[in-house]
Motif scaffolding. Structure first.
Motif, mmCIF file in Angstrom:
data_model
loop_
_atom_site.group_PDB
_atom_site.id
_atom_site.type_symbol
_atom_site.label_atom_id
_atom_site.label_comp_id
_atom_site.label_asym_id
_atom_site.label_seq_id
_atom_site.Cartn_x
_atom_site.Cartn_y
_atom_site.Cartn_z
ATOM 1 N N LEU A 38 52.722 65.800 80.133
ATOM 2 C CA LEU A 38 53.980 65.668 79.398
ATOM 3 C C LEU A 38 53.775 64.995 78.043
ATOM 4 C CD1 LEU A 38 56.337 64.683 82.355
ATOM 5 C CD2 LEU A 38 56.355 66.843 81.080
ATOM 6 N N ILE A 39 52.921 63.992 78.004
ATOM 7 C CA ILE A 39 52.600 63.336 76.720
ATOM 8 C C ILE A 39 51.872 64.312 75.811
ATOM 9 C CG2 ILE A 39 51.190 61.533 75.639
ATOM 10 C CD1 ILE A 39 51.893 59.751 78.085
ATOM 11 N N ASP A 40 50.868 65.006 76.346
ATOM 12 C CA ASP A 40 50.103 65.973 75.550
ATOM 13 C C ASP A 40 50.994 67.073 74.973
ATOM 14 O OD1 ASP A 40 47.831 64.536 76.150
ATOM 15 O OD2 ASP A 40 47.064 65.984 77.627
ATOM 16 N N LYS A 41 52.011 67.482 75.716
ATOM 17 C CA LYS A 41 52.901 68.554 75.269
ATOM 18 C C LYS A 41 54.035 68.039 74.386
ATOM 19 C CE LYS A 41 51.839 71.756 78.963
ATOM 20 N NZ LYS A 41 51.309 72.851 78.175
ATOM 21 N N GLY A 42 54.069 66.706 74.170
ATOM 22 C CA GLY A 42 55.026 66.138 73.241
ATOM 23 C C GLY A 42 56.422 65.895 73.791
ATOM 24 N N PHE A 43 56.574 65.883 75.108
ATOM 25 C CA PHE A 43 57.892 65.620 75.682
ATOM 26 C C PHE A 43 58.323 64.179 75.438
ATOM 27 C CE2 PHE A 43 56.848 69.461 77.972
ATOM 28 C CZ PHE A 43 58.069 70.120 77.993
ATOM 29 N N PHE A 44 57.355 63.268 75.417
ATOM 30 C CA PHE A 44 57.608 61.873 75.066
ATOM 31 C C PHE A 44 56.275 61.236 74.692
ATOM 32 C CE2 PHE A 44 57.501 62.196 79.730
ATOM 33 C CZ PHE A 44 56.400 61.398 80.035
ATOM 34 N N SER A 45 56.359 60.093 74.032
ATOM 35 C CA SER A 45 55.139 59.401 73.608
ATOM 36 C C SER A 45 54.742 58.357 74.651
ATOM 37 C CB SER A 45 55.359 58.711 72.263
ATOM 38 O OG SER A 45 56.247 57.614 72.406
ATOM 39 N N ARG A 46 53.528 57.909 74.539
ATOM 40 C CA ARG A 46 53.047 56.854 75.434
ATOM 41 C C ARG A 46 53.873 55.582 75.235
ATOM 42 N NH1 ARG A 46 48.834 57.429 78.341
ATOM 43 N NH2 ARG A 46 48.023 59.082 77.029
ATOM 44 N N GLN A 47 54.259 55.304 73.985
ATOM 45 C CA GLN A 47 55.082 54.119 73.698
ATOM 46 C C GLN A 47 56.455 54.239 74.366
ATOM 47 O OE1 GLN A 47 54.315 51.196 72.274
ATOM 48 N NE2 GLN A 47 56.378 50.569 72.872
ATOM 49 N N GLU A 48 57.067 55.429 74.301
ATOM 50 C CA GLU A 48 58.360 55.630 74.971
ATOM 51 C C GLU A 48 58.228 55.410 76.481
ATOM 52 O OE1 GLU A 48 60.743 58.910 72.338
ATOM 53 O OE2 GLU A 48 58.935 59.594 73.393
ATOM 54 N N LEU A 49 57.144 55.887 77.045
ATOM 55 C CA LEU A 49 56.899 55.711 78.476
ATOM 56 C C LEU A 49 56.751 54.229 78.803
ATOM 57 C CD1 LEU A 49 56.304 56.866 81.302
ATOM 58 C CD2 LEU A 49 53.895 57.010 80.600
ATOM 59 N N GLU A 50 55.957 53.508 78.013
ATOM 60 C CA GLU A 50 55.749 52.086 78.259
ATOM 61 C C GLU A 50 57.054 51.304 78.130
ATOM 62 O OE1 GLU A 50 52.603 50.994 75.587
ATOM 63 O OE2 GLU A 50 51.107 52.135 76.722
ATOM 64 N N THR A 51 57.883 51.674 77.153
ATOM 65 C CA THR A 51 59.183 51.018 76.986
ATOM 66 C C THR A 51 60.067 51.266 78.206
ATOM 67 O OG1 THR A 51 59.066 51.211 74.586
ATOM 68 C CG2 THR A 51 61.252 50.891 75.533
ATOM 69 N N LYS A 52 60.110 52.497 78.677
ATOM 70 C CA LYS A 52 60.922 52.840 79.849
ATOM 71 C C LYS A 52 60.410 52.110 81.090
ATOM 72 C CE LYS A 52 63.981 55.210 80.260
ATOM 73 N NZ LYS A 52 65.418 54.877 80.304
ATOM 74 N N ILE A 53 59.104 52.027 81.247
ATOM 75 C CA ILE A 53 58.528 51.316 82.395
ATOM 76 C C ILE A 53 58.932 49.847 82.353
ATOM 77 C CG2 ILE A 53 56.362 50.473 83.402
ATOM 78 C CD1 ILE A 53 55.141 53.214 82.599
ATOM 79 N N THR A 54 58.838 49.238 81.179
ATOM 80 C CA THR A 54 59.223 47.831 81.029
ATOM 81 C C THR A 54 60.696 47.640 81.354
ATOM 82 O OG1 THR A 54 57.521 47.481 79.350
ATOM 83 C CG2 THR A 54 59.328 45.897 79.408
ATOM 84 N N ASP A 55 61.546 48.527 80.831
ATOM 85 C CA ASP A 55 62.989 48.436 81.096
ATOM 86 C C ASP A 55 63.288 48.552 82.594
ATOM 87 O OD1 ASP A 55 63.365 48.258 78.359
ATOM 88 O OD2 ASP A 55 64.089 50.332 78.138
ATOM 89 N N MET A 56 62.667 49.511 83.238
ATOM 90 C CA MET A 56 62.913 49.727 84.665
ATOM 91 C C MET A 56 62.361 48.574 85.502
ATOM 92 S SD MET A 56 62.336 53.819 85.011
ATOM 93 C CE MET A 56 62.854 53.909 86.721
#
Length: 68
Positions: A38-56
């Motif tokens: 999903l990151i490779d295909k540009g659906f979201f960035s690694r930073q967006e994922l890390e932010t979401k993980i932190t929020d959750m």
């Protein structure tokens, strides 16, 4: 005889624990592969994922009872 039965129960428990560890490893492997795709295909960035993980994580570790 009870000692033998208890020993067999322990052996079965240890076997089941080993199976769970294997299953957990494979589930995490699949999850990691999907995230990387999903990151490779540009659906979201690694930073967006890390932010979401932190929020959750903060949501899950917070108090289940709201403070008024």
């Amino acid at each position: 005889m009870e000692s033998f039965s208890a020993s067999m129960d322990l052996v079965q428990f240890i076997g089941k624990l080993g199976d769970l560890k294997d299953e957990h490893y494979h589930l995490i492997l699949v999850q990691s592969a999907i995230i990387e795709l999903l990151i490779d295909k540009g659906f979201f960035s690694r930073q967006e994922l890390e932010t979401k993980i932190t929020d959750m994580d903060q949501l899950m570790n917070g108090s289940p009872y709201p403070m008024a």
